[in-house]
Design an enzyme around this catalytic site. Structure first.
Site, short mmCIF file in Angstrom:
data_model
loop_
_atom_site.label_atom_id
_atom_site.label_comp_id
_atom_site.label_asym_id
_atom_site.label_seq_id
_atom_site.Cartn_x
_atom_site.Cartn_y
_atom_site.Cartn_z
N MET A 135 -102.39 -24.35 2.89
CA MET A 135 -101.76 -23.41 3.64
C MET A 135 -102.75 -22.80 4.53
O MET A 135 -102.69 -21.59 4.83
CB MET A 135 -101.21 -22.19 2.65
N GLY A 136 -103.91 -23.35 4.75
CA GLY A 136 -104.94 -22.72 5.53
C GLY A 136 -105.89 -21.76 4.91
O GLY A 136 -105.87 -21.60 3.67
N HIS A 183 -111.54 -22.78 2.88
CA HIS A 183 -112.99 -22.47 2.33
C HIS A 183 -113.59 -23.74 1.34
O HIS A 183 -112.91 -24.72 1.32
CB HIS A 183 -112.76 -21.17 1.14
N GLY A 231 -113.64 -24.40 -1.81
CA GLY A 231 -112.55 -25.11 -2.51
C GLY A 231 -111.78 -26.06 -1.79
O GLY A 231 -111.72 -27.18 -2.38
N HIS A 232 -111.15 -26.11 -0.62
CA HIS A 232 -110.56 -27.11 -0.13
C HIS A 232 -111.50 -27.85 0.29
O HIS A 232 -110.90 -29.18 0.37
CB HIS A 232 -109.69 -26.09 1.19
N GLN A 277 -91.98 -20.48 -0.31
CA GLN A 277 -92.84 -20.37 -1.63
C GLN A 277 -93.21 -18.92 -1.74
O GLN A 277 -93.86 -18.70 -2.82
CB GLN A 277 -93.74 -21.33 -1.97
N GLY A 325 -105.86 -29.01 -6.10
CA GLY A 325 -106.77 -28.02 -6.89
C GLY A 325 -106.40 -27.92 -8.17
O GLY A 325 -105.18 -27.51 -8.38
N SER A 339 -110.84 -18.75 -3.76
CA SER A 339 -109.45 -18.53 -3.51
C SER A 339 -109.27 -17.87 -2.05
O SER A 339 -110.13 -16.88 -1.91
CB SER A 339 -108.70 -17.72 -4.53
N SER A 340 -108.40 -17.93 -1.28
CA SER A 340 -108.27 -17.20 -0.03
C SER A 340 -107.86 -15.78 -0.25
O SER A 340 -107.98 -15.01 0.33
CB SER A 340 -106.95 -17.88 0.61
O1 PAF Z 1 -101.90 -24.66 -2.97
C1 PAF Z 1 -101.25 -24.53 -1.74
O2 PAF Z 1 -102.22 -24.26 -0.84
C2 PAF Z 1 -99.74 -24.65 -1.64
O3 PAF Z 1 -98.98 -24.29 -2.59
C3 PAF Z 1 -99.24 -26.02 -1.16
C4 PAF Z 1 -99.59 -26.92 -2.25
C5 PAF Z 1 -100.19 -26.46 0.04
C6 PAF Z 1 -97.75 -26.15 -0.82
O4 PAF Z 1 -97.48 -25.26 0.14
#
Ligand code: PAF
Length: 288
Positions: A32-33, A36, A38-39, A63, A151, A189-190
């Site tokens: 979701m952008g 950091h 972690g991504h 969500q 993750g 975490s963001s």
């Molecule tokens: O973990 C996330 O960033 C989101 O829940 C995901 C898996 C990209 C779905 O929107």
């Protein structure tokens, strides 16, 4: 090769199909952008396993059960593109809400994953995992990558996605990537960006508490008492614990003394930030 950014499903498909035609494997990292380290560990794993890496950035309205959380969610596209470029990601898919939900969100077919979506974050955030399962199904079908990387910090989300992919026979390998932490133990975490300096100093206590629960349980202490005492201590320290639960890894049902792979999971508010973390651990029963 520099990062290519596309916003339509047809451009994404064309890129992946072209890669596959050339015999290259494709790894997919949905996000979701507000990226950091972690991504970036997901991107690095994807690079390790696959020839080409595709990331997506989409802040999925479906969500978010809390509308202000959706509005305030950090959107940092240029910064994210720079980080993806630095980490040799090949393609970024950054669709609009209309591209993802062309017939509107109201009439979108919803994917609902039973059992494992219930309780924990599913209990506290009604509809959250339906939103995650729906968007991830769409993203996986859009990308048609060989492997997709998620993750382990979002332990329940990963379990939901694994079950969904198995139940719906989606042809992709799901790869879980271990949680990236600061040297003080705080999971990246963001949402850490919402913490004040004082809160940032307190936040690592969450992971310490998980480690203490794991040790106490491994030493044979009673599950319920251990969880209650830990929760009380964290609340006194300044957290507002949403849940602190001990589950078995296989299906996230409450742990029993007969289970051997456990996970302790927590969600707690610190100021305005809702932080989550978890720690899987084995329970080595001593035979008498
Ligand atoms: O973990 C996330 O960033 C989101 O829940 C995901 C898996 C990209 C779905 O929107």
């Amino acid at each position: 090769m520099s990062l290519l950014t596309v916003s339509t499903v047809s451009e994404l498909r064309e890129f992946v199909q072209h890669a596959k035609f050339k015999g290259l494997s494709v790894g997919f990292v949905p996000t979701m952008g507000n990226l950091h380290a972690g991504h970036m560990s997901l991107i690095k794993q994807a690079k390790k396993h696959c020839d080409l890496v595709v990331a997506s950035i989409f802040v999925n309205p479906l969500q978010f059960n809390d509308k202000s959380d959706l509005t305030n969610y950090p959107r940092t596209l240029e910064q994210d593109q720079a980080l993806l470029t630095e980490n040799s990601c090949n393609l970024l898919f950054a669709p609009t809400v209309d591209e993802m939900y062309p017939n509107g969100q109201e009439s979108q077919t919803i994917v609902s994953v039973p059992d494992v979506s219930m309780g924990l974050c599913g209990g506290s955030r009604p509809g959250h995992f339906d939103g995650v399962a729906t968007v991830v199904t769409k993203l996986l079908n859009m990308a048609q990558a060989d492997k997709a990387f998620f993750g382990e910090k979002d332990f329940q989300q990963l379990a939901v996605i694994r079950k969904m992919v198995a139940d719906l026979c989606i042809p992709v390998d799901i790869v879980g990537v271990s949680t990236e932490r600061n040297s003080d133990g705080l999971a990246l975490s963001s949402r850490n960006g919402y913490l004040s300096t004082e809160e940032l100093a307190l936040a690592p206590a969450l992971y310490k508490a998980l480690q203490e629960v794991a040790t106490a349980v491994q030493q044979g202490n009673d599950f319920v008492t251990t969880l209650e005492q830990t929760q009380q201590r964290l609340n006194k320290q300044g957290f507002k614990v949403d849940y602190l639960s001990l589950c078995r890894v296989s299906d996230l049902k409450p742990a029993t003394a007969d289970d051997d792979q456990l996970v302790v999971l927590i969600a707690a508010f610190l100021g305005s930030a809702r932080l989550i973390d978890n720690l899987p651990f084995p329970l080595n029963r001593t035979s008498d």
